[in-house]
Design an enzyme around this catalytic site. Structure first.
Site, PDB file in Angstrom:
ATOM      1  N   ASP A   1      -2.961  -1.787   8.089  1.00  0.00           N
ATOM      2  CA  ASP A   1      -3.881  -2.555   7.248  1.00  0.00           C
ATOM      3  C   ASP A   1      -5.323  -2.276   7.669  1.00  0.00           C
ATOM      4  OD1 ASP A   1      -3.335  -3.914   9.735  1.00  0.00           O
ATOM      5  OD2 ASP A   1      -4.482  -5.593   8.965  1.00  0.00           O
TER       6      ASP A   1
ATOM      7  N   HIS B   1       4.145   3.038   7.722  1.00  0.00           N
ATOM      8  CA  HIS B   1       3.492   1.994   6.924  1.00  0.00           C
ATOM      9  C   HIS B   1       1.984   2.068   7.193  1.00  0.00           C
ATOM     10  CE1 HIS B   1       3.055  -1.864   4.871  1.00  0.00           C
ATOM     11  NE2 HIS B   1       2.225  -2.204   5.838  1.00  0.00           N
TER      12      HIS B   1
END
Ligand SMILES: [Ca+2]
Ligand SMILES: [Ca+2]
Length: 590
Positions: free
Chosen positions: A172, A509
């Site tokens: 993120d 991810h």
């Protein structure tokens, strides 16, 4: 039931070679062993062959029976006695054959650079461009320049701060002081370990890494760490405000963002979260460490770091129990930590090494975290075999006290070094019990934690220090075998590092490294390590991929971009990868 591989096959049980090796290779003078999956408890012969099929070595397997962490019945194949270099070698036992691998001394020369380059790729607030990236695939414009003026989340304060720069934490675009702290510390501690108890010089120099600061006369390892330290300094609450001197816990988006997006240059959806004691002590520790490292290199920066560290330490003493709430996980990780005594120990240790303040020595000697070097962690008392995480930081202070020259009494330093060596012995014992020779035991629950690969990397880091203090090759051999597991000698026959091995990590991810998820986005650059197997499988994708929580822990993994609980990447995971690969490139088998 097996874990499904990248192409949807029942990879682990049907297609994967039953001889599992380090798919990159082995050091000529280092340990060389592989794991064979075989039901039979009878020893079997095995051979090492070159590309032309010539037999270079033959031996007999050592049956080990059922391995709990993998659920496999295994044999060990030891071919350490083979020391000649070679490429595209294979091990063969019966009709089972391994992937090809090399035996050569420079196995980790490029991997250590790629591991450290991870941080440049994840810099915020600067264009990521050629010639610093190897391909335009990875080029992108500076993200979050708007972090130069960020307000407090939910009107928790009435000022704005310039918190631009730093590294994005993981998959993120959040930036967290807790976690940024251990990551920057690890890079700076690698420098200090190299200078004080290693070969006497840092492993990267000023140039080969190819970052914007290459060629500026400063070791690139320190330049890269400074990119984060500058950000940590900016997170400090200004004078005159409530909680002055403390550090804001984190800055991130108000809502979780999706995958397949570049970091925005300008974003109005970000906020500073309230200060916490843990973040404040992370700042105090890392800034104190930077202050001594930069003393000669850049006295002005060194002084700025020391001033910030002292203000942070004083503020944490005034506010010793301002904990970040677990519930603050909307749009970013909570990074909550219920126990901050260890952060106090860490910060005091770093300040003591930098300042030699006798009052701090007294504080450290009386501190409970200074009694025993940790080898079991876990808020829930799970007994996880590891020494440190972003949440458990006493070992960091202990390592600095043991490594860096200071006024610490010699008998105390020796006791601390002995504690680290004892931990190295413990991890070697753990490895002896493991079918895949991994320095990570099962907790009392029999499960692997989130980011299991980072735990075994940090345990390898501890073994590397045991080697530094004793020069006993068994510890360095333990470090090498830990890397064997990460590079493919594991039940999924998966290299957990991108760009390395026959089955490299491909789909971590990560919002920008989103090849295959959204067109126009790149694969991961080489040298990123996945968090790896995690028994708890918190993300829905892992279960959609066919994983279940009753699988043996080492099989709880899928290389899928949406499987965030098993396949994220993170700064605090690539930092020990950088350390361990730099160490092995230096050691090369003794
Ligand atoms: Ca430099
Ligand atoms: Ca803690």
């Amino acid at each position: 039931m097996g874990c499904k591989g990248p192409s949807g096959l029942k990879w682990a049980e049907s297609s994967a070679p039953r001889v599992r090796v380090n798919q990159v290779g082995y050091l000529p003078r280092g340990p060389k062993s592989a794991t064979l999956v075989l039901e039979s408890p009878q020893p079997v012969p095995f051979e090492l062959r070159d590309e032309g099929g010539r037999v270079l070595f033959s031996g007999t397997s050592q049956p080990r029976g059922l391995d709990r962490a993998s659920g496999d019945r295994v044999h060990l194949l030891d071919f350490s006695a083979h020391r000649a270099t070679g490429t595209k070698l294979r091990l063969r036992a019966g009709d089972a054959e391994s992937f090809p691998f090399d035996v050569r001394p420079d196995l980790y020369a490029q991997l250590k650079l790629d591991a450290l380059k991870y941080f440049y790729h994840n810099r915020s607030g600067i264009d990521v461009v050629r010639p610093f990236v190897d391909d335009d695939l990875w080029a992108r414009q500076a993200g979050h320049l708007s972090d130069r003026a960020v307000p407090c989340w939910g009107r928790s304060c009435d000022y704005v701060l310039d918190v631009s720069g730093g590294w994005y934490d993981a998959g993120d675009y959040g930036k967290y002081v807790v976690n940024g702290g251990i990551s920057a510390w690890t890079l700076q501690a690698l420098f200090e370990r190299s200078v004080h108890v290693g070969p006497g010089q840092d492993p990267f120099g000023d140039g080969p890494l190819r970052i914007p600061e290459s060629g500026n006369g400063i070791p690139d390892l320190l330049d890269e760490a400074r990119w984060e330290v500058e950000f940590l300094l900016k997170m400090q609450v200004p004078a005159g405000q409530p909680f002055a001197g403390m550090a804001h816990h984190k800055i991130h988006d108000h809502e979780w963002s999706g995958l397949g997006i570049e970091p925005a240059p300008h974003a109005t959806n970000r906020g500073l979260h309230p200060p916490s004691t843990a973040a404040t002590l992370n700042l105090a520790a890392v800034a104190a460490q930077a202050a001594r490292i930069w003393k000669e290199l850049d006295p002005g920066f060194s002084q700025r770091c020391l001033d910030a560290a002292l203000r942070a330490w004083a503020a944490a003493r005034r506010h010793p129990d301002k904990l970040a709430p677990r519930s603050d996980d909307k749009g970013g990780g909570a990074y909550s930590d219920e126990r901050v005594e260890d952060e106090f120990f860490w910060a005091a240790a770093e300040l003591y090494v930098t300042r030699q303040d006798p009052a701090l020595l007294e504080y450290l000697l009386a501190h409970p975290d200074g009694k025993r070097f940790p080898t079991r962690l876990g808020e829930d008392g799970d007994g996880l075999t590891s020494s440190m995480t972003w949440q458990s930081t006493a070992a960091l202070g202990w390592i600095s006290l043991a490594v860096v020259p200071s006024a610490l009494p010699e008998e105390v330093r020796q006791r601390l070094r002995d504690g680290i060596v004892a931990a190295g012995d413990f991890y070697l014992e753990v490895m002896q019990q493991e079918g895949y020779r991994v320095p990570l035991g099962l907790g009392e629950s029999g499960k692997y934690p989130w980011g299991s690969n980072s735990f075994l990397l940090n345990n390898a880091l501890v073994m590397s220090l045991a080697y530094d203090f004793t020069k006993d090759a068994k510890y360095a051999a333990g470090v090498a075998e830990a890397m064997d597991y990460l590079l493919g000698r594991n039940p999924l026959v998966q290299s957990y590092v991108s760009g390395y091995g026959s089955v490299p990590l491909r789909h971590p991810h990560h919002r920008f490294w989103a090849e295959g998820y959204r067109s126009g986005f790149p694969p991961p650059p080489p040298g990123a390590v996945s968090g790896g197997p995690n028994s708890s499988l918190q993300d829905p994708q892992s279960r959609r991929s066919g994983l279940t929580r009753d699988l043996p822990p080492q099989k709880c993994f899928v290389d899928h971009i949406e499987a965030w609980s098993v396949n994220e990447v993170a700064i605090n995971w690539n930092a020990p990868l950088t350390w361990v690969t730099a160490f092995l490139d230096e050691w090369r088998g003794g």
